[in-house]
Design a protein around this motif. Structure first.
Motif, PDB file in Angstrom:
ATOM      1  N   GLY A  73      -0.287  29.109 -37.090  1.00 38.70           N
ATOM      2  CA  GLY A  73      -0.631  29.287 -35.679  1.00 38.70           C
ATOM      3  C   GLY A  73      -1.160  30.677 -35.414  1.00 38.70           C
ATOM      4  O   GLY A  73      -2.354  30.905 -35.437  1.00 38.70           O
ATOM      5  N   ILE A  74      -0.268  31.616 -35.212  1.00 40.66           N
ATOM      6  CA  ILE A  74      -0.654  32.995 -34.913  1.00 40.66           C
ATOM      7  C   ILE A  74      -0.312  33.873 -36.114  1.00 40.66           C
ATOM      8  O   ILE A  74       0.764  33.763 -36.689  1.00 40.66           O
ATOM      9  CB  ILE A  74       0.069  33.508 -33.649  1.00 40.66           C
ATOM     10  N   ARG A  97     -13.166  38.366 -42.483  1.00 39.74           N
ATOM     11  CA  ARG A  97     -12.641  37.867 -41.206  1.00 39.74           C
ATOM     12  C   ARG A  97     -13.289  36.516 -40.997  1.00 39.74           C
ATOM     13  O   ARG A  97     -14.504  36.416 -40.901  1.00 39.74           O
ATOM     14  CB  ARG A  97     -13.038  38.864 -40.123  1.00 39.74           C
ATOM     15  N   GLU A  98     -12.464  35.458 -40.945  1.00 41.35           N
ATOM     16  CA  GLU A  98     -13.045  34.123 -40.862  1.00 41.35           C
ATOM     17  C   GLU A  98     -12.250  33.234 -39.921  1.00 41.35           C
ATOM     18  O   GLU A  98     -11.017  33.147 -40.023  1.00 41.35           O
ATOM     19  CB  GLU A  98     -13.081  33.484 -42.251  1.00 41.35           C
ATOM     20  N   ALA A  99     -12.948  32.579 -39.004  1.00 41.97           N
ATOM     21  CA  ALA A  99     -12.396  31.563 -38.103  1.00 41.97           C
ATOM     22  C   ALA A  99     -11.193  32.061 -37.313  1.00 41.97           C
ATOM     23  O   ALA A  99     -10.188  31.369 -37.177  1.00 41.97           O
ATOM     24  CB  ALA A  99     -12.047  30.291 -38.882  1.00 41.97           C
ATOM     25  N   GLY A 146     -10.641  24.947 -34.668  1.00 43.21           N
ATOM     26  CA  GLY A 146      -9.709  23.934 -35.127  1.00 43.21           C
ATOM     27  C   GLY A 146      -9.286  24.044 -36.584  1.00 43.21           C
ATOM     28  O   GLY A 146      -8.824  23.068 -37.165  1.00 43.21           O
ATOM     29  N   ARG A 147      -9.454  25.196 -37.177  1.00 46.06           N
ATOM     30  CA  ARG A 147      -9.048  25.353 -38.585  1.00 46.06           C
ATOM     31  C   ARG A 147      -8.364  26.695 -38.783  1.00 46.06           C
ATOM     32  O   ARG A 147      -8.550  27.621 -38.003  1.00 46.06           O
ATOM     33  CB  ARG A 147     -10.252  25.220 -39.512  1.00 46.06           C
ATOM     34  N   ALA A 148      -7.572  26.762 -39.821  1.00 44.64           N
ATOM     35  CA  ALA A 148      -6.866  28.007 -40.127  1.00 44.64           C
ATOM     36  C   ALA A 148      -7.873  29.069 -40.553  1.00 44.64           C
ATOM     37  O   ALA A 148      -8.824  28.796 -41.279  1.00 44.64           O
ATOM     38  CB  ALA A 148      -5.841  27.771 -41.233  1.00 44.64           C
TER      39      ALA A 148
END
Length: 166
Positions: A73-74, A97-99, A146-148
């Motif tokens: 989540g966070i 840094r991604e998504a 919607g993805r990690a």
């Protein structure tokens, strides 16, 4: 450059209220990275910069590779909040840094109220902190699309007169 055996990272409680006073073990940097000319050049350049800013002397540099992800989540890059590291200089390189959204870096005067806020976005962006003069933190990251996602940083700390230890 003299490589020392892999060791625990340690900070006094006065600098890190959450993790201070305990041995923290991070994965070692891979041997092929340590042997690469780019790594050696990075360490030499940081030591030269530290000597220009703080006076010529031997520098004790610790390297930490951090991946903070949003799989749960966070992700919390600095769960201890705004802090100092107890060293002379801290170099924070954004590697990837991604998504994600968030991850704002906040740097404030240690003895005042002035500060700056910004988000490292580009790979190999560098933040160089004078740890005696400022405190710093990074806000939590959250997934997007919607993805990690994840935020990868390389943190190098420079300290004169030896490593910190228990």
């Amino acid at each position: 450059i003299t490589q020392v055996p892999h060791r625990a990272h340690w900070q006094p409680l006065e600098y890190n209220a959450l993790h201070g006073g305990m041995q923290r073990w991070f994965d070692p940097v891979q041997p092929q990275v340590l042997a690469s000319p780019a790594w050696q050049g990075l360490l030499r350049a940081l030591a030269r910069t530290a000597s220009v800013l703080k006076g010529a002397q031997p520098w004790f540099i610790e390297a930490h590779q951090f991946r903070i992800d949003t799989a749960g989540g966070i992700g919390r890059p600095t769960p201890e909040g705004a802090h100092r590291d107890g060293v002379d200089l801290v170099a924070v390189f954004l590697v990837d840094r991604e998504a994600i959204k968030g991850g704002e870096t906040r740097v404030f005067e240690a003895e005042g109220r002035a500060g700056e806020r910004f988000t490292l976005q580009e790979p190999w962006s560098l933040l160089l902190l004078d740890d005696e003069r400022v405190i710093h933190e990074t806000t939590p990251i959250q997934p997007v699309e919607g993805r990690a996602g994840h935020r990868d940083t390389l943190v190098l700390t420079c300290r004169a007169k030896g490593f910190q230890g228990a």
